[in-house]
Design a protein around this motif. Structure first.
Motif, short mmCIF file in Angstrom:
data_model
loop_
_atom_site.label_atom_id
_atom_site.label_comp_id
_atom_site.label_asym_id
_atom_site.label_seq_id
_atom_site.Cartn_x
_atom_site.Cartn_y
_atom_site.Cartn_z
N CYS A 40 -41.40 37.96 60.57
CA CYS A 40 -41.79 37.40 59.28
C CYS A 40 -40.81 36.29 58.94
CB CYS A 40 -41.74 38.50 58.22
SG CYS A 40 -41.92 37.91 56.56
N PHE A 41 -41.25 35.05 58.98
CA PHE A 41 -40.34 33.94 58.74
C PHE A 41 -40.76 33.17 57.51
CE2 PHE A 41 -40.67 34.46 63.41
CZ PHE A 41 -39.44 35.05 63.57
N SER A 42 -39.78 32.81 56.69
CA SER A 42 -40.09 32.09 55.46
C SER A 42 -40.61 30.69 55.75
CB SER A 42 -38.81 31.99 54.61
OG SER A 42 -39.03 31.16 53.51
N ALA A 43 -41.59 30.29 54.96
CA ALA A 43 -42.15 28.95 55.13
C ALA A 43 -41.47 27.96 54.21
CB ALA A 43 -43.64 28.98 54.87
N THR A 44 -40.35 28.35 53.63
CA THR A 44 -39.63 27.47 52.72
C THR A 44 -38.19 27.35 53.18
OG1 THR A 44 -39.14 29.36 51.33
CG2 THR A 44 -41.06 28.06 50.73
N SER A 45 -37.56 26.30 52.78
CA SER A 45 -36.18 26.08 53.21
C SER A 45 -35.22 26.83 52.32
CB SER A 45 -35.86 24.58 53.14
OG SER A 45 -36.07 24.09 51.83
N MET A 320 -42.65 23.50 65.96
CA MET A 320 -41.75 22.42 65.60
C MET A 320 -40.31 22.70 66.04
SD MET A 320 -43.53 20.03 64.21
CE MET A 320 -42.29 19.03 63.39
N GLY A 321 -40.10 23.87 66.62
CA GLY A 321 -38.77 24.21 67.10
C GLY A 321 -37.81 24.61 66.00
N MET A 322 -38.33 25.03 64.86
CA MET A 322 -37.47 25.43 63.74
C MET A 322 -36.90 26.81 64.01
SD MET A 322 -39.83 24.03 60.58
CE MET A 322 -38.54 24.15 59.36
N ASN A 323 -35.64 27.01 63.63
CA ASN A 323 -34.94 28.25 63.93
C ASN A 323 -35.54 29.44 63.18
OD1 ASN A 323 -33.10 26.92 65.57
ND2 ASN A 323 -31.70 26.50 63.86
N GLU A 324 -35.49 30.58 63.83
CA GLU A 324 -35.91 31.82 63.20
C GLU A 324 -34.91 32.16 62.09
OE1 GLU A 324 -35.85 34.57 66.37
OE2 GLU A 324 -37.47 33.62 67.48
N SER A 325 -35.42 32.60 60.95
CA SER A 325 -34.52 32.86 59.84
C SER A 325 -34.61 34.26 59.28
CB SER A 325 -34.79 31.86 58.71
OG SER A 325 -36.15 31.96 58.29
N PHE A 326 -35.81 34.85 59.26
CA PHE A 326 -35.93 36.18 58.65
C PHE A 326 -37.03 36.98 59.32
CE2 PHE A 326 -37.80 39.00 55.34
CZ PHE A 326 -36.71 39.83 55.17
N ASN A 327 -36.70 38.19 59.67
CA ASN A 327 -37.64 39.14 60.27
C ASN A 327 -37.64 40.37 59.38
OD1 ASN A 327 -38.82 41.21 61.77
ND2 ASN A 327 -38.13 40.37 63.71
N ALA A 328 -38.74 40.61 58.66
CA ALA A 328 -38.80 41.73 57.72
C ALA A 328 -38.60 43.07 58.41
CB ALA A 328 -40.14 41.71 56.98
#
Length: 344
Positions: A40-45, A320-328
């Motif tokens: 689960c990754f956030s779609a916001t910065s 887009m190669g954006m880093n993983e940030s959050f996994n619920a």
């Protein structure tokens, strides 16, 4: 990797109001599924903190701690009860047996069970008063966890139901010999929400009765909306709902920067940010704090917290190669691990 066999549900009623029977899984069997599909990754910065003193109150900023699953997590010795928020449910069948049920705790119950925890999902009236929801929670717990000590993990309004139950419904819990060991609240509006005030003010006293009538006809309650105001929580609920010294209280908050154009939180995030500062789209960090505050999940929305991220946005970020940030999944497994280390 060690294999942990999930706890059996054989002692529970098949149609329990708090849980449904799960197949026996091993952590090894289920892990690839969670790695591949339950992230689960956030779609916001992450929020920009420059120039806003309110961001200093974030406490420990949690950015990448739950980006990926660890190989091993401990399970608490007591069962976990998952308590849902406003307009929530345990599971929702939209097409009978034709389609899989929609889970409020999307993939989270299964992951906790596979990790070795004994887990029950509460189901209370979606928008009735905190008192009514708490009474249903206590009743159901008395039926399925009688004689047990339990840990409650609550999202959003579920934390208020749990606090009320712990403080005011001790006779019901005692009659069922249910003991609450801990309460972990995740983005619970302990001090109310500016957005509730805003909505009630915007609708106005003239239109509210008609709206409430329509909501009642739909079989939903209306009391919750006014109870989530800042005035009610600070002036009525909190003063009359003291913590139980025998219970450990933990809390997490979350915050996002500017929601994406298609986000359902664009208005609510702006309204709450102007009055309360950093927030996850529905609940501010300041309002989330209760008991031992474990930290603020940065770049995580209110729905990200229950694994409801938009998969299209997630795939776009991945491409887009954006880093993983959050996994619920990793987040709740870590909470269970924390409870185990606290000997709960």
């Amino acid at each position: 990797m060690s294999t942990i066999v999930a706890s059996s549900f054989s002692t529970l009623p098949t149609r329990s109001p708090l849980c449904r029977r799960r197949p026996r899984l091993t952590l090894f069997d289920s892990w690839p599924v969670y790695v591949a599909s339950a992230r689960c990754f956030s779609a916001t910065s992450a929020p920009r903190t420059e120039g806003d003193a309110r961001f200093k109150a974030l406490g420990r900023e949690i950015v990448n701690d739950y980006a990926q699953l660890r190989e091993k997590y401990a399970a608490p010795k007591h069962p976990i009860v998952l308590a849902h928020g406003l307009l929530g449910f345990s599971e929702l069948k939209l097409a009978g047996d034709w389609l899989p049920a929609v889970e409020y705790w999307h993939g989270i119950e299964s992951a906790l069970s596979a990790q070795g925890s004994k887990v029950f999902c509460a189901s209370v009236p979606p928008s009735h008063s905190i008192q009514t929801r708490a009474e249903k929670l206590a009743k159901d717990m008395g039926e399925v966890v009688a004689g047990e000590s339990v840990n409650i993990i609550a999202h959003s309004m579920g934390g208020l139901d749990s606090r009320y139950m712990i403080s005011h419904l001790k006779p019901q819990l005692k009659a069922a010999n249910v003991k609450i060991k801990s309460l972990v609240t995740v983005a619970t509006p302990h001090h109310g929400s500016t957005f509730s005030d805003y909505m009630l003010r915007t609708i106005g006293p003239e239109k509210l009765p008609k709206i409430y009538l329509a909501v009642d006809k739909a079989g939903l309650g209306t009391e919750a909306f006014e109870q989530l105001t800042r005035r009610y929580m600070e002036e009525e609920f909190n003063p009359s709902t003291p913590d139980d010294p025998a219970v450990r209280y933990f809390s997490f908050g979350a915050c996002i920067d500017t929601p994406t154009p298609l986000s359902p939180f664009r208005l609510s995030h702006r309204v709450i940010k102007e009055e309360e500062g950093p927030n996850d789209g529905l609940v501010s960090v300041a309002s989330s704090k209760w008991g031992t505050y474990k930290g603020t999940l940065v770049g995580v929305s209110h729905l990200d917290l229950i694994n409801w991220s938009n998969r299209i946005k997630w795939r776009f970020r991945h491409w887009m190669g954006m880093n993983e940030s959050f996994n619920a999944i990793a987040f709740y497994l870590d909470i269970a691990d924390m409870l185990a280390k606290e000997d709960m």
